[in-house]
Design a protein around this motif. Structure first.
Motif, short mmCIF file in Angstrom:
data_model
loop_
_atom_site.label_atom_id
_atom_site.label_comp_id
_atom_site.label_asym_id
_atom_site.label_seq_id
_atom_site.Cartn_x
_atom_site.Cartn_y
_atom_site.Cartn_z
N THR A 32 0.86 -1.17 0.00
CA THR A 32 0.00 0.00 0.00
C THR A 32 0.90 1.22 0.00
O THR A 32 1.88 1.28 0.74
N ASN A 51 -4.14 1.19 -2.95
CA ASN A 51 -3.85 -0.20 -2.58
C ASN A 51 -2.83 -0.79 -3.56
O ASN A 51 -2.50 -0.18 -4.58
N GLY A 98 3.38 0.64 3.08
CA GLY A 98 2.93 -0.24 4.13
C GLY A 98 2.33 -1.50 3.57
O GLY A 98 2.19 -1.65 2.35
N LEU A 101 -3.88 -3.21 3.60
CA LEU A 101 -4.68 -2.84 4.76
C LEU A 101 -6.13 -3.22 4.53
O LEU A 101 -6.65 -3.10 3.43
N SER A 103 -9.07 -2.09 6.05
CA SER A 103 -10.18 -1.14 6.13
C SER A 103 -9.80 0.21 5.55
O SER A 103 -8.62 0.56 5.46
N ALA A 106 -7.95 2.33 8.10
CA ALA A 106 -6.56 1.95 8.34
C ALA A 106 -5.61 2.70 7.43
O ALA A 106 -4.45 2.94 7.79
N HIS A 107 -6.07 3.08 6.27
CA HIS A 107 -5.20 3.79 5.32
C HIS A 107 -4.84 5.18 5.81
O HIS A 107 -3.85 5.75 5.35
N SER A 109 -3.97 6.12 8.82
CA SER A 109 -3.08 6.15 9.98
C SER A 109 -1.62 6.00 9.60
O SER A 109 -1.21 5.02 9.00
N ASN A 112 0.49 2.78 10.27
CA ASN A 112 0.39 1.56 9.47
C ASN A 112 1.41 1.52 8.33
O ASN A 112 1.44 0.55 7.58
N TYR A 113 2.20 2.55 8.20
CA TYR A 113 3.19 2.62 7.12
C TYR A 113 4.58 2.50 7.72
O TYR A 113 4.94 3.24 8.62
#
Length: 126
Positions: A32, A51, A98, A101, A103, A106-107, A109, A112-113
């Motif tokens: 991602t 994505n 990242g 993901l 949801s 979630a992208h 935040s 998350n990367y």
């Protein structure tokens, strides 16, 4: 692990456009990819994400209708087209990578990367 190098920032007048690029090394197609920005005196903020296949994109409200994220997995590059720029878009723009993901939320935040570029400055004059 992927490494990221951004380019394409610069000085532009309000209403103008820029195209940022983020070239990656490593297994780019599985990641991602996202763009965040840090404006002067402000925290880092989510701008947009895409994505791994490029089939889904996500945008902050401030970016919708003006910015477009895209990726070329053959070139290991993700792009951010910035149109109708405003002085409040002035910031350092960071590319991030990242895992896939699950949801939409979630992208957004930064946590998350796992990998970040060095950033490229975008300055919009009024």
């Amino acid at each position: 692990q992927v490494q990221l190098v951004e380019s394409g920032g610069g000085l532009v007048q309000a209403g103008g456009s820029l195209r940022l690029s983020c070239e990656a090394s490593g297994s780019f197609r599985w990641y991602t990819m996202a763009w965040f920005r840090r404006a002067p005196g402000k925290d880092r903020a989510f701008v947009t994400a895409i994505n791994p296949s490029g089939s889904n994109t996500y945008y902050a409200e401030s970016a919708k209708g003006r910015f477009t994220i895209s990726r070329d997995n053959a070139k290991n590059t993700v792009y951010l087209q910035l149109n109708t720029l405003k002085p409040e878009d002035t910031a350092v723009y960071f590319c991030a990578a990242g895992p896939p993901l699950a949801s939409q939320r979630a992208h957004y935040s930064a946590g998350n990367y796992r990998t970040w570029g060095q950033g490229t400055q975008v300055t919009v004059s009024s």
